[in-house]
Design a protein around this motif. Structure first.
Motif, short mmCIF file in Angstrom:
data_model
loop_
_atom_site.label_atom_id
_atom_site.label_comp_id
_atom_site.label_asym_id
_atom_site.label_seq_id
_atom_site.Cartn_x
_atom_site.Cartn_y
_atom_site.Cartn_z
N VAL A 88 37.25 23.98 22.74
CA VAL A 88 38.01 23.98 21.33
C VAL A 88 37.89 22.51 21.00
N VAL A 89 37.57 21.47 21.93
CA VAL A 89 37.25 20.12 21.68
C VAL A 89 36.18 19.63 22.38
N ASN A 90 35.50 18.47 21.68
CA ASN A 90 34.44 17.99 22.23
C ASN A 90 34.63 17.08 23.61
N LEU A 91 33.96 17.55 24.64
CA LEU A 91 34.21 17.07 25.85
C LEU A 91 33.08 15.87 26.29
N GLY A 92 31.93 16.43 25.87
CA GLY A 92 30.78 15.64 26.49
C GLY A 92 29.86 16.96 26.85
N GLN A 93 28.28 16.34 26.88
CA GLN A 93 27.36 17.18 27.47
C GLN A 93 27.57 17.82 29.11
N GLY A 94 27.96 16.69 29.73
CA GLY A 94 28.37 17.05 31.36
C GLY A 94 29.34 18.31 31.15
N ALA A 96 30.18 20.32 29.07
CA ALA A 96 29.57 21.66 28.71
C ALA A 96 28.45 22.42 29.71
N LEU A 97 27.59 21.48 30.31
CA LEU A 97 26.76 22.16 31.44
C LEU A 97 27.68 22.72 32.54
N GLU A 98 28.64 22.09 32.80
CA GLU A 98 29.50 22.52 33.85
C GLU A 98 30.13 24.04 33.43
N THR A 99 30.73 23.83 32.46
CA THR A 99 31.08 25.22 31.94
C THR A 99 30.00 26.44 32.07
N GLY A 100 28.97 26.02 31.54
CA GLY A 100 27.76 27.01 31.69
C GLY A 100 27.36 27.03 33.11
N ARG A 101 27.56 26.18 33.86
CA ARG A 101 27.22 26.20 35.33
C ARG A 101 28.18 27.39 35.76
N GLN A 102 29.33 27.19 35.63
CA GLN A 102 30.48 28.34 36.18
C GLN A 102 30.23 29.42 35.65
N LEU A 103 29.97 29.53 34.32
CA LEU A 103 29.61 30.84 33.93
C LEU A 103 28.67 31.70 34.39
N ALA A 104 27.62 30.90 34.67
CA ALA A 104 26.56 31.51 35.07
C ALA A 104 26.48 32.09 36.53
N LEU A 105 27.26 31.28 37.39
CA LEU A 105 27.55 31.56 38.70
C LEU A 105 28.45 32.62 38.88
N ALA A 106 29.35 32.73 37.90
CA ALA A 106 30.44 33.91 37.92
C ALA A 106 29.87 34.99 37.66
N GLU B 88 42.92 11.27 35.17
CA GLU B 88 43.40 12.39 35.51
C GLU B 88 43.81 13.22 34.46
N ASP B 89 44.21 12.52 33.29
CA ASP B 89 44.70 13.42 32.01
C ASP B 89 43.33 14.01 31.60
N SER B 90 42.17 13.27 31.55
CA SER B 90 41.10 13.82 31.13
C SER B 90 40.37 15.01 31.76
N GLU B 91 40.87 14.86 33.34
CA GLU B 91 40.43 16.17 34.03
C GLU B 91 41.27 17.26 33.71
N ARG B 92 42.60 17.11 33.50
CA ARG B 92 43.33 18.26 33.25
C ARG B 92 42.92 18.84 31.96
N LEU B 93 42.70 17.70 31.02
CA LEU B 93 42.08 18.47 29.45
C LEU B 93 40.93 19.42 29.83
N THR B 94 40.09 18.75 30.52
CA THR B 94 38.71 19.52 30.73
C THR B 94 38.87 20.76 31.29
N VAL B 96 41.56 22.63 31.27
CA VAL B 96 42.13 23.57 30.23
C VAL B 96 41.06 24.14 29.23
N VAL B 97 40.30 23.30 28.62
CA VAL B 97 39.43 23.50 27.53
C VAL B 97 38.30 24.53 28.10
N ARG B 98 38.06 24.22 29.44
CA ARG B 98 36.91 25.03 30.10
C ARG B 98 37.40 26.38 30.44
N GLU B 99 38.61 26.74 30.98
CA GLU B 99 39.45 27.68 31.35
C GLU B 99 39.27 28.66 30.10
#
Lengths: 265, 127
Positions: A88-94, A96-106, B88-94, B96-99
């Protein structure tokens, strides 16, 4: 294919041509891409999906202003699927890759006929902007199917049009990565990589931005995996150069790595 | 009083006045602490020989060093701590966004027997 000094013997028989056993998972981050580039990249993968033994693209939209929608992507077939996740917000390429990694492994079962642990024969990371070729993704997946844990793309051995300035920066990055990882690879920060499932499970990405490329190599180096380099062709265009890493990105990457070293795990 | 001291006093009282005007209704206690610290600083600006006398008492040559040493040490520590807090805040945000992204991932169909709270990450694709 070039085995690095850290690699042990690749045991699978050579298979330079023909179809892969597959299916292959493609991890693809995208963020405000050039209009049409994503569709073209996915269209090419769809066209050649059979030769991969099936393709599932784990597409992660990293908070694009103009969000990606499944309905705008090439139609899915029995051999070609797209799983779409959105930050929902821009986090960075790394990130995004980690999200893809977790999805693919799951994914318990990528294709119904396959058993859980054999869902994908290889996991390939690839850019969405058209810089990377489908044939190179297949070559990386093939290297993994033949026994490598990790296959890194080497743009200097392929037919790449690397601009001079970028070439110089990449040479510096290569030496830096060799120094901190111990991996004697000829290319640095190449987004084309192939992983086995076991390898991907051991490479979580904590670096949200561009330093993930170095982080991946650090983790691979520490885990003593079988590593190969595969020639790939990276196509630079005005658009990809404008959108990609700047030559000064190295300073930001160094800063991120230092912070991770100080405060990370 | 020297010109430098006068400029410093103008800066100190200017900052206090600005913060008083903008933060008065929000962080009263923090504002009182800031005013107290700044007034202490202003005293040492007006009477620098007091700082020098205190410095001599603890074996430091100049009054300005007596104030600077602990200030720099504290600022370095504060800088490192706030960097860590930001990470730490950035990791928490990441996280939440990823989940959220994984739970809302499209083209996943929940597999039989998967718990509903983790529908996204335990889902499978249909043919």
């Amino acid at each position: 294919m070039i085995a690095t000094e850290t690699a042990s013997a690749v045991r699978s028989p050579p298979n330079q041509g023909g179809e892969l056993r597959g299916p292959v998972a493609i991890l693809m981050p995208v963020h405000d891409g050039e209009p049409g580039a994503l569709g073209r990249t996915l269209g090419t993968l769809r066209e050649h999906a059979e030769s991969f033994g099936g393709v599932v693209v784990f597409l992660v939209d990293d908070g694009s202003e103009d969000a990606v929608h499944l309905r705008d992507l090439p139609a899915q077939t029995a051999a070609f699927r797209v799983v779409l996740a959105r930050h929902v917000v821009n986090l960075g390429q790394g990130a995004a890759l980690e999200t893809g990694r977790q999805l693919a492994l799951a994914q318990p079962v990528a294709f119904p006929s396959l058993r859980r642990r054999e869902a994908f024969t290889a996991y390939v990371t690839m850019d969405a902007d058209g810089q990377h070729l489908e044939a190179d993704a297949r070559a990386l997946a093939r290297a993994v199917e033949e026994g490598a844990d990790v296959a890194f793309g080497n743009r200097f051995l392929g037919d790449s049009n690397v601009p001079t300035g970028r070439h110089a920066v990449l040479v510096l990055a290569r030496w830096f990565e060799r120094f901190i990882t111990g991996l004697r690879l000829a290319d640095a920060h190449n987004g084309l990589r192939g992983f086995s499932r076991t390898a991907l499970e051991r490479v979580p990405i904590r670096q949200n931005r561009m330093a993930h490329a170095t982080e991946i190599k650090l983790r691979v180096s520490r885990a003593s995996m079988r590593v190969v380099e595969v020639p790939v062709s990276v196509r630079y265009t005005r658009e990809t150069l404008a959108r990609g890493q700047r030559n000064l990105s190295g300073a930001i990457i160094l800063c991120d790595l230092m912070l991770q070293y100080l405060f990370g795990e | 009083m020297t010109l430098a001291a006068l400029c410093l006093l103008v800066l100190v009282f200017g900052l206090v006045a600005f913060d008083w005007a903008t933060l008065r209704g929000k962080n009263r206690r923090a504002l009182f602490l800031e005013v107290a610290v700044f007034l202490g600083g202003a005293l040492f600006i007006v009477f620098p020989e007091r700082a020098t006398a205190l410095a001599h008492m603890v074996g430091i040559g100049r009054g300005v060093d007596f104030l600077l040493y602990p200030t720099v040490i504290w600022l370095v520590r504060e800088s490192l701590l706030s960097r860590r807090r930001r990470m730490e805040d950035s990791e928490r945000l990441t996280h939440v966004v990823r989940e959220l992204a994984m739970l809302r991932a499209e083209n996943l169909v929940q597999s039989a027997g998967a718990p509903s709270h983790s529908a996204g990450v335990t889902a499978s694709l249909t043919a």
